[in-house]
Design an enzyme around this catalytic site. Structure first.
Site, PDB file in Angstrom:
ATOM      1  N   LYS A 243       0.853  -1.202   0.000  1.00  0.00           N
ATOM      2  CA  LYS A 243       0.000   0.000   0.000  1.00  0.00           C
ATOM      3  C   LYS A 243       0.881   1.241   0.000  1.00  0.00           C
ATOM      4  O   LYS A 243       1.431   1.638   1.021  1.00  0.00           O
ATOM      5  CB  LYS A 243      -0.935   0.032   1.216  1.00  0.00           C
ATOM      6  CG  LYS A 243      -2.027   1.092   1.007  1.00  0.00           C
ATOM      7  CD  LYS A 243      -2.534   1.731   2.255  1.00  0.00           C
ATOM      8  CE  LYS A 243      -1.801   2.958   2.731  1.00  0.00           C
ATOM      9  NZ  LYS A 243      -1.803   4.112   1.832  1.00  0.00           N
TER      10      LYS A 243
ATOM     11  N   CYS B  76      14.045  10.730   5.843  1.00  0.00           N
ATOM     12  CA  CYS B  76      13.999  10.265   7.233  1.00  0.00           C
ATOM     13  C   CYS B  76      15.349  10.352   7.917  1.00  0.00           C
ATOM     14  O   CYS B  76      15.461  10.688   9.087  1.00  0.00           O
ATOM     15  CB  CYS B  76      13.510   8.829   7.256  1.00  0.00           C
ATOM     16  SG  CYS B  76      14.492   7.745   6.205  1.00  0.00           S
TER      17      CYS B  76
ATOM     18  N   GLU C 269      10.005   1.458  10.145  1.00  0.00           N
ATOM     19  CA  GLU C 269      11.070   2.379   9.712  1.00  0.00           C
ATOM     20  C   GLU C 269      10.480   3.775   9.804  1.00  0.00           C
ATOM     21  O   GLU C 269       9.672   4.166   8.953  1.00  0.00           O
ATOM     22  CB  GLU C 269      11.494   2.070   8.267  1.00  0.00           C
ATOM     23  CG  GLU C 269      12.115   0.706   8.065  1.00  0.00           C
ATOM     24  CD  GLU C 269      13.503   0.583   8.678  1.00  0.00           C
ATOM     25  OE1 GLU C 269      14.134   1.619   8.979  1.00  0.00           O
ATOM     26  OE2 GLU C 269      13.945  -0.556   8.875  1.00  0.00           O
TER      27      GLU C 269
ATOM     28  N   GLU D 273      10.742  16.519  13.832  1.00  0.00           N
ATOM     29  CA  GLU D 273      11.096  16.253  12.438  1.00  0.00           C
ATOM     30  C   GLU D 273      10.279  17.195  11.564  1.00  0.00           C
ATOM     31  O   GLU D 273       9.056  17.046  11.468  1.00  0.00           O
ATOM     32  CB  GLU D 273      10.765  14.796  12.098  1.00  0.00           C
ATOM     33  CG  GLU D 273      11.164  14.427  10.696  1.00  0.00           C
ATOM     34  CD  GLU D 273      10.730  13.014  10.313  1.00  0.00           C
ATOM     35  OE1 GLU D 273       9.575  12.648  10.580  1.00  0.00           O
ATOM     36  OE2 GLU D 273      11.556  12.293   9.731  1.00  0.00           O
TER      37      GLU D 273
END
Ligand code: NAD
Length: 494
Positions: free
Chosen positions: A189, A297, A263, A396
């Protein structure tokens, strides 16, 4: 180069399927705001159908029962088929994710294919039934018996691969490749912002004759992800995305006790020591908040710089940042493209305001670039004199915003670097590599790059996070092991 993509539907059991709801979603080029494709929004009925197909392929189909070498041959055809479409896929990545051309060809496209080839080679080389040495063990009725064991590495079952938007081809392929190499079946997905590369992988899988149900692609939003992560027919969830959604997925998958791999995000630190090659450190510092417009990331967006060289570091990064060419990355000279959507740019703007409110010094950027009215562009932005406890140092941002924090002693640098809820990447710049290595050992993170090491480009090096950056590892032999479970078969001789 055409940036339009003709979507054939959701890919389930080797068929192209239209959603029962009839619902379609537009895919937008973030540099031009043009619609480049419309894709189906999967719903409950398509999730059910994909689960049946993946379950059937795993429980009764040839894929998990094939020898690893036979699987490797089919996967090699998939790899080569993707390679043949390199130019088209790279163009799609530029149009859909806003990647620059150099990055689309390298990190977005070549790197995951290299990882894929590594897993194929591992299938051929590795022994999936490993004998364990014979030993004398206590017998049930006293005395000793000889015991011999075989460790058999088996696939886990049906994997749900759920991915983020920023590196769509990469993230999807590094789920598909090890999951299938291990003998599992997968339902992929992709992010609703960037679903097209997953559909290309499905097209090539169809072309090269992957058995039905082995690879299924469900485009759609969180509803599809939620259905996959709660359904008992899924054995494993491999997720790449934010820590917030990662935590939800862990909770969603708990009642059915799925194996999970996460992750997640990061706010990695780049430590620049007093003896660093400052030009190289500043170049790395700039790349770390501008590559893919800062939507990465593992990017070390938090520079922790020795106070004796900080002013020079900041000046060098700011000079290079001001010279960067922004724009539509169909122009090969463009060095930074757009953010994925207006909502992501608005989020970046909120963080920049928060940085100003915190008293940090805005060195460059901090606004939308003039003359780029279409597309979701934002200038490379650097803050100096940042307090590590402030929001711009802790959260972040996922945009082109770098922060600089000063330090005087190694102790202080390590303390600041580790004062983060995340632990994904990190870097140390020092001409004394032994010293840098000692510092790297003390960083609480999944990986550290010394003087700009290759990081996630290496197929043999496991990659992943600690703390809120994730659970599990991708790439390398450990990356394949994530998709395998061990059965121990033992023989006792009296
Ligand atoms: P996101 O977490 O918002 O979404 C990721 C995926 O999860 C999407 O496909 C989304 O549709 C799906 N999803 C959302 N809610 C769900 C739910 N409740 N159940 C199941 N699925 C659900 O992430 P994003 O904005 O697409 O990507 C950015 C994030 O991804 C950043 O935090 C970034 O650091 C992270 N990321 C991590 C890595 C890594 O390897 N560690 C790589 C790339 C991106």
């Amino acid at each position: 180069m055409s940036s339009q993509f003709a979507c054939r539907g959701l890919y389930i059991g080797n068929e192209w399927v239209q959603p029962q709801s009839g619902s379609m979603d537009a895919v937008i080029n973030p540099a031009t705001q043009e619609v480049i494709a419309t894709v189906p929004v999967g719903g409950r009925s398509e999730v059910d159908r994909a689960l049946d197909a993946a379950r059937q392929a795993f429980d009764h189909g040839p894929w998990p029962r094939m020898s690893p070498k036979a699987r490797a041959q089919i996967l090699q055809r998939l790899h080569d088929g993707l390679l043949r479409r390199a130019a088209e896929i790279a163009s799609l990545i530029v149009a859909e994710a806003g990647a620059t051309q150099a990055l689309a060809a390298s990190m977005h496209f070549a790197a995951p294919l290299q990882h894929f080839q590594y897993f194929i080679d591992l299938l051929v080389k590795r022994d999936f039934a490993q004998p364990v040495e014979v030993q004398a063990v206590p017998g049930f009725t006293g005395g000793k018996v000889l015991a011999a064991h075989v460790k058999v590495y088996e696939p886990i079952g049906v994997v749900a691969g759920i991915t983020a938007y920023n590196f769509p081809f990469f993230l999807n392929l590094v789920k598909v490749a090890p999951a299938l190499a291990a003998g599992n079946t997968i339902i992929l997905k992709p992010s609703p912002y960037t679903p097209l590369e997953a559909l290309v992988i499905a097209e090539v899988a169809e072309e090269v004759g992957l058995p039905p149900g082995v690879l299924n692609v469900l485009t759609g939003d969180a509803t599809v992800g939620e259905a996959l992560t709660t359904d008992p027919r899924v054995d494993q969830v491999s997720f790449t995305g934010s820590d917030v959604v990662g935590a939800k997925i862990m909770a969603q998958a708990a009642p059915t006790l799925k194996r999970i791999q996460l992750e997640l995000g990061g706010k990695s630190a780049l430590i620049v020591c007093a003896d660093a090659d400052l030009e190289a450190a500043a170049t790395a510092g700039l790349i770390n908040f501008t590559v893919q417009a800062g939507q990465g990331c593992v990017l070390a967006t938090r520079a922790i710089v020795h106070n004796s060289v900080k002013a020079q570091y900041v000046d060098t990064v700011a000079r290079m940042a001001r010279q960067m060419k922004l724009g539509n990355p169909t122009d090969p000279s463009v060095q930074m493209g757009p953010l994925i959507r207006d909502a992501q740019r608005a989020r970046v703007e909120r963080f920049v305001q928060s940085g100003l409110d915190s008293g940090a010094r805005l060195v460059c950027g901090g606004r939308r670039p003039k003359g780029l009215d279409q597309g979701f562009f934002y200038e490379p932005t650097l803050f100096d004199d940042v307090d590590n406890s402030s929001e711009i140092a802790q959260e972040e941002i996922f945009g082109p915003v770098g922060v600089v924090i000063g330090f005087d002693t190694d102790e202080e640098a390590i303390r600041i670097a580790n004062d983060s809820k995340y632990g994904l990447g990190g870097g140390v710049f020092s001409r004394n590599v032994g010293h840098a290595y000692e510092m790297a050992l003390r960083l609480r993170t999944g990986g550290v790059s010394i003087n700009g090491g290759a990081g996630a480009m290496s197929s043999k090096a496991p990659f992943g996070g600690v703390k809120r950056s994730g659970i599990g590892r991708e790439y390398g032999e450990e990356g394949l092991n994530e998709y395998l479970q061990i059965k121990t078969i033992d023989f006792h001789g009296g």
